[in-house]
Design a protein around this motif. Structure first.
Motif, mmCIF file in Angstrom:
data_model
loop_
_atom_site.group_PDB
_atom_site.id
_atom_site.type_symbol
_atom_site.label_atom_id
_atom_site.label_comp_id
_atom_site.label_asym_id
_atom_site.label_seq_id
_atom_site.Cartn_x
_atom_site.Cartn_y
_atom_site.Cartn_z
ATOM 1 N N ALA A 161 0.826 -1.207 0.000
ATOM 2 C CA ALA A 161 0.000 0.000 0.000
ATOM 3 C C ALA A 161 0.863 1.262 0.000
ATOM 4 O O ALA A 161 0.598 2.207 -0.759
ATOM 5 N N MET A 162 1.888 1.287 0.839
ATOM 6 C CA MET A 162 2.749 2.464 0.900
ATOM 7 C C MET A 162 3.474 2.687 -0.425
ATOM 8 O O MET A 162 3.516 3.804 -0.951
ATOM 9 N N ARG A 163 4.025 1.610 -0.978
ATOM 10 C CA ARG A 163 4.767 1.739 -2.236
ATOM 11 C C ARG A 163 3.845 2.157 -3.378
ATOM 12 O O ARG A 163 4.220 2.998 -4.213
ATOM 13 N N ALA A 164 2.637 1.594 -3.438
ATOM 14 C CA ALA A 164 1.701 1.948 -4.503
ATOM 15 C C ALA A 164 1.224 3.390 -4.366
ATOM 16 O O ALA A 164 1.088 4.106 -5.370
ATOM 17 N N ALA A 165 0.969 3.827 -3.147
ATOM 18 C CA ALA A 165 0.538 5.211 -2.942
ATOM 19 C C ALA A 165 1.632 6.185 -3.368
ATOM 20 O O ALA A 165 1.352 7.222 -3.981
ATOM 21 N N ARG B 56 18.268 -9.890 -2.209
ATOM 22 C CA ARG B 56 17.783 -8.727 -2.950
ATOM 23 C C ARG B 56 16.897 -7.849 -2.069
ATOM 24 O O ARG B 56 17.011 -6.624 -2.066
ATOM 25 N N SER B 57 16.029 -8.483 -1.280
ATOM 26 C CA SER B 57 15.135 -7.713 -0.430
ATOM 27 C C SER B 57 15.900 -7.035 0.700
ATOM 28 O O SER B 57 15.551 -5.925 1.114
ATOM 29 N N LEU B 58 16.952 -7.687 1.209
ATOM 30 C CA LEU B 58 17.777 -7.038 2.232
ATOM 31 C C LEU B 58 18.405 -5.761 1.689
ATOM 32 O O LEU B 58 18.500 -4.745 2.390
ATOM 33 N N PHE C 275 14.147 1.201 2.160
ATOM 34 C CA PHE C 275 12.884 1.100 2.886
ATOM 35 C C PHE C 275 13.000 1.750 4.261
ATOM 36 O O PHE C 275 12.085 2.452 4.721
ATOM 37 N N LEU C 276 14.125 1.528 4.924
ATOM 38 C CA LEU C 276 14.322 2.079 6.262
ATOM 39 C C LEU C 276 14.372 3.602 6.248
ATOM 40 O O LEU C 276 14.091 4.240 7.268
ATOM 41 N N GLY C 277 14.722 4.191 5.120
ATOM 42 C CA GLY C 277 14.728 5.640 5.014
ATOM 43 C C GLY C 277 13.340 6.238 5.131
ATOM 44 O O GLY C 277 13.199 7.452 5.365
ATOM 45 N N GLN C 278 12.307 5.410 4.984
ATOM 46 C CA GLN C 278 10.926 5.870 5.095
ATOM 47 C C GLN C 278 10.321 5.543 6.461
ATOM 48 O O GLN C 278 9.137 5.800 6.698
ATOM 49 N N LEU C 279 11.139 4.977 7.374
ATOM 50 C CA LEU C 279 10.675 4.566 8.693
ATOM 51 C C LEU C 279 11.573 5.181 9.774
ATOM 52 O O LEU C 279 12.714 5.552 9.504
ATOM 53 N N PHE D 69 8.695 -10.315 6.857
ATOM 54 C CA PHE D 69 9.361 -9.018 7.050
ATOM 55 C C PHE D 69 10.541 -8.868 6.103
ATOM 56 O O PHE D 69 10.717 -7.819 5.487
ATOM 57 N N LEU D 70 11.341 -9.906 5.977
ATOM 58 C CA LEU D 70 12.491 -9.830 5.068
ATOM 59 C C LEU D 70 12.053 -9.487 3.657
ATOM 60 O O LEU D 70 12.649 -8.621 3.000
ATOM 61 N N LEU D 71 11.008 -10.130 3.162
ATOM 62 C CA LEU D 71 10.637 -9.997 1.750
ATOM 63 C C LEU D 71 9.635 -8.879 1.475
ATOM 64 O O LEU D 71 9.224 -8.702 0.329
ATOM 65 N N ALA D 72 9.274 -8.106 2.478
ATOM 66 C CA ALA D 72 8.268 -7.063 2.274
ATOM 67 C C ALA D 72 8.687 -6.024 1.225
ATOM 68 O O ALA D 72 7.895 -5.713 0.321
#
Length: 336
Positions: free
Chosen positions: A22-26, A69-71, A77-81, A316-319
């Motif tokens: 949802a966050m990525r699509a928005a 790849r997801s890591l 991703f962490l830059g948005q949290l 969580f890893l693959l999110a």
């Protein structure tokens, strides 16, 4: 902030996968609505390890590649949290007896053969002094992380709200969902909306131990161990340690049972004896949505429906990878 809407997207599921999509699509420009229940699912119970190396096993080459790849994507991703969601950097994987050491050596050699060498240790207590005196061998995975799963979920909800994501109740049939595109990200419940999806529940108990005044400090890295063939993990939190996780198939039962809790406590204290003085703060159980080959289902089902489920123990890893895959597959209205 997103520009003009690419279309409407309904994400079914409010766990880490659904919220990440949802966050990525928005952010990409979709008008997003998340359908969720009021219950805590598997994401609330998870340990929050981002551990493709220490989760690896010979023969699971594709899982390793997806995880690595997801890591990589997690750093963006962490830059948005909030920074505080990270609770550990580096994993230490150890063994309690000779047979377990042989298994870990097999994994370490396999990882090296895949071009991902880990650091073998023959004096593990020099790395982590809290380990029991008899534990000597294992390997370090310096690039792995752990996050506070509940803090991540709360941060994703906040980020979604800031992006204008709307919330709605659970879905009982897909035909009733009004949206240009739909993503099934509701884990164990996905087959109820799309019969035939090969997802089954695997129960896992998890404990939360809280540090008490006078106890030895919380470990600074994730400690994963094999104890007489059983796997146990210890994941730092600001106030203690998450201990997990059992694994067995009991249908949709999410009641912690004495035998599972006993094994976790015994194994955790075998690895780090100081944990015996911590407070037993919580016992819980969740259902991992597993697939026959342990790979997630992330693909198109029909012209408007996508599945993003079956992540097993690696939700969580693959999110971040899942969110990227789904959003890259979505096409603006009128292009399908």
């Amino acid at each position: 902030m997103p520009g003009p809407s690419l279309g409407s997207l309904a994400v079914i599921g409010g766990g880490v996968i659904g919220l990440s999509v949802a966050m990525r699509a928005a952010r990409a420009g979709w008008t997003v609505r998340v359908h969720r229940t009021g219950d805590h699912g598997a994401s609330w119970v998870a340990g929050g390890m981002l551990a493709p190396h220490s989760e690896g096993w010979p023969g699971e080459d594709r899982q390793l590649r997806l995880g690595l790849r997801s890591l990589e994507l997690w750093h963006e991703f962490l830059g948005q949290l909030p920074a505080a969601v990270v609770t550990a950097r580096e994993s230490l994987v150890v063994a309690a007896d000779r047979a377990d050491v042989a298994d870990l050596r097999t994994v370490a050699d396999w990882l090296s053969g895949q071009g991902h060498p880990v650091i073998w240790e023959s004096a593990a207590r020099e790395v982590e002094p809290l380990l029991a005196a008899g534990i000597r061998h294992g390997f370090r995975a310096p690039t792995e992380l752990a996050v506070d799963n509940r803090a991540v979920l709360c941060a994703l909800v906040t980020a979604c709200e800031e992006l204008g994501v709307a919330w709605a109740g659970p879905v009982h049939e897909l035909a009733a969902v009004a949206a240009d595109a739909v993503v099934l990200a509701n884990g164990m419940d996905a087959p109820a909306l799309w019969p035939g999806l090969p997802i089954r529940p695997v129960k896992g108990e998890v404990l939360r131990l809280r540090w008490r005044k006078g106890c030895l400090p919380v470990p600074q890295r994730v400690i994963r161990a094999r104890v007489h063939g059983r796997a146990v993990y210890l994941v730092p939190r600001p106030d203690g340690v998450v201990v997990g996780a059992t694994q067995y198939e009991h249908g949709r039962d999410t009641t912690p049972v004495v035998s599972g809790v006993r094994d976790l406590l015994d194994d955790a204290c075998t690895v780090v004896p100081a944990l015996g003085e911590y407070e037993l703060a919580e016992c819980s159980a969740g259902l991992r949505p597993m697939t026959p080959d342990n790979l997630p289902l992330v693909h198109r089902l029909d012209e408007r429906t996508y599945v993003a489920a079956g992540h097993g123990r690696n939700g969580f890893l693959l999110a971040p990878w899942t969110a990227e895959q789904v959003v890259s597959e979505l096409l603006p209205v009128g292009v399908q």
